[in-house]
Design a protein around this motif. Structure first.
Motif, short mmCIF file in Angstrom:
data_model
loop_
_atom_site.label_atom_id
_atom_site.label_comp_id
_atom_site.label_asym_id
_atom_site.label_seq_id
_atom_site.Cartn_x
_atom_site.Cartn_y
_atom_site.Cartn_z
N LYS A 273 0.90 -1.21 0.05
CA LYS A 273 0.15 0.14 0.09
C LYS A 273 0.80 1.17 0.03
O LYS A 273 1.89 1.47 0.86
CB LYS A 273 -1.07 0.14 1.15
N PHE A 274 0.61 2.05 -0.91
CA PHE A 274 1.38 3.32 -1.19
C PHE A 274 0.42 4.55 -0.83
O PHE A 274 -0.53 4.75 -1.59
CB PHE A 274 2.05 3.17 -2.82
N TYR A 275 1.01 5.16 0.01
CA TYR A 275 -0.05 6.38 0.54
C TYR A 275 0.60 7.73 0.02
O TYR A 275 1.85 7.81 0.16
CB TYR A 275 -0.17 6.47 2.06
N HIS A 276 -0.10 8.42 -0.57
CA HIS A 276 0.56 9.92 -1.11
C HIS A 276 -0.67 11.05 -0.59
O HIS A 276 -1.66 10.78 -0.50
CB HIS A 276 1.03 9.90 -2.32
N LYS A 277 -0.21 12.17 -0.63
CA LYS A 277 -1.21 13.23 -0.46
C LYS A 277 -2.09 13.37 -1.91
O LYS A 277 -1.50 13.29 -2.86
CB LYS A 277 -0.56 14.41 -0.03
N MET A 278 -3.29 13.79 -1.44
CA MET A 278 -4.21 13.75 -2.68
C MET A 278 -3.52 14.57 -3.87
O MET A 278 -3.96 14.44 -4.91
CB MET A 278 -5.62 14.42 -2.18
N HIS A 279 -3.38 15.78 -3.47
CA HIS A 279 -3.13 16.94 -4.36
C HIS A 279 -1.49 16.60 -5.18
O HIS A 279 -1.20 17.23 -5.79
CB HIS A 279 -2.85 18.35 -3.97
N GLU A 280 -0.81 15.63 -4.48
CA GLU A 280 0.64 15.42 -5.12
C GLU A 280 0.78 14.10 -5.66
O GLU A 280 2.10 13.71 -6.21
CB GLU A 280 1.55 15.35 -3.97
N GLY A 281 -0.19 13.25 -5.62
CA GLY A 281 -0.14 12.02 -6.35
C GLY A 281 0.17 11.64 -7.69
O GLY A 281 0.92 10.91 -8.04
N GLU A 282 -0.19 12.56 -8.46
CA GLU A 282 0.33 12.73 -10.18
C GLU A 282 1.93 12.54 -10.18
O GLU A 282 2.23 12.19 -11.02
CB GLU A 282 -0.48 13.75 -10.78
N ARG A 283 2.60 13.37 -9.11
CA ARG A 283 3.93 13.05 -9.26
C ARG A 283 4.38 11.80 -9.43
O ARG A 283 5.64 11.50 -9.55
CB ARG A 283 4.59 13.86 -8.09
N MET A 284 3.75 10.69 -8.59
CA MET A 284 4.24 9.46 -8.71
C MET A 284 3.83 8.52 -9.70
O MET A 284 4.10 7.49 -9.75
CB MET A 284 3.92 8.79 -7.12
N ASN A 285 3.19 9.09 -10.84
CA ASN A 285 2.76 8.51 -11.71
C ASN A 285 3.84 7.67 -12.66
O ASN A 285 4.71 8.39 -12.85
CB ASN A 285 1.87 9.15 -13.08
N GLY A 286 3.88 6.60 -12.92
CA GLY A 286 5.02 5.63 -13.45
C GLY A 286 6.04 5.11 -12.53
O GLY A 286 6.95 4.44 -12.86
N ALA A 287 6.00 5.52 -11.25
CA ALA A 287 6.88 4.83 -10.16
C ALA A 287 6.65 3.44 -10.18
O ALA A 287 5.75 2.75 -10.51
CB ALA A 287 6.73 5.62 -8.85
N ILE A 288 7.77 2.56 -10.08
CA ILE A 288 7.64 1.28 -9.73
C ILE A 288 7.85 0.87 -8.30
O ILE A 288 8.79 1.23 -7.77
CB ILE A 288 8.52 0.53 -10.92
N VAL A 289 7.31 -0.26 -7.91
CA VAL A 289 7.77 -0.78 -6.69
C VAL A 289 8.79 -2.02 -7.05
O VAL A 289 8.46 -3.13 -7.82
CB VAL A 289 6.70 -1.29 -5.80
N LEU A 290 10.01 -2.45 -6.56
CA LEU A 290 10.72 -3.35 -6.63
C LEU A 290 11.16 -3.93 -5.56
O LEU A 290 11.15 -3.40 -4.32
CB LEU A 290 12.17 -3.04 -7.24
N VAL A 291 11.32 -5.30 -5.46
CA VAL A 291 11.45 -6.08 -4.38
C VAL A 291 12.65 -7.03 -4.65
O VAL A 291 12.99 -7.69 -5.53
CB VAL A 291 10.21 -7.16 -4.02
#
Length: 141
Positions: A48-66
């Motif tokens: 689960k990845f939480y971000h602030k409502m008005h700033e979420g678009e900055r994380m478009n395209g981010a990936i999660v690596l394990v």
């Protein structure tokens, strides 16, 4: 949990249990990332990845690596890239993936994260679906 990041700013905010604060990388170009050390290799159900409502678009395209080591370049991408949908929480399904380090990586944009919550897979759930719930039998009349 221990954290690390590509920024000199402490990333401890991403594992403090609070979803209304925010870690912001100080650099917004090139490779940006934050990483959580789970202290042991575990099976992961979802992140689960939480971000602030008005700033979420900055994380478009981010990936999660394990990965099993802090070198996330050898890790496995556990889900499709993050897409901001207006919801402050992105839930990424990572069934069948295990590792010790969970890294959120973004190329060419600020990493802005309020919280990263890793949900461990239940015992026996990696690889194939498992259902432990048995519905009570009812007579249909």
């Amino acid at each position: 949990r221990r954290t690390n990041s590509s920024s000199p700013v402490s990333a401890n905010y991403i594992v403090d249990g609070l979803t209304d604060n925010s870690f912001v990388s100080t650099e917004c170009s090139g490779e940006q990332w934050v990483q959580v050390d789970l202290d042991d290799v575990i099976g992961i159900e979802k992140v689960k990845f939480y971000h602030k409502m008005h700033e979420g678009e900055r994380m478009n395209g981010a990936i999660v690596l394990v990965s099993d080591t802090p070198d996330f370049t050898t890790g496995v991408q556990c889900a499709a890239p993050i897409v901001f949908t207006g919801d402050p929480v992105a839930i990424l399904e990572c069934r069948g993936v295990s590792g010790r380090f969970v890294t959120v990586r973004q190329e060419g944009n600020c990493v802005q994260v309020a919280e990263v919550e890793v949900i461990a897979a239940r015992s026996g759930s990696l690889g194939e679906p498992r259902c432990d719930y048995v519905a009570p039998r009812r007579d249909l009349q």
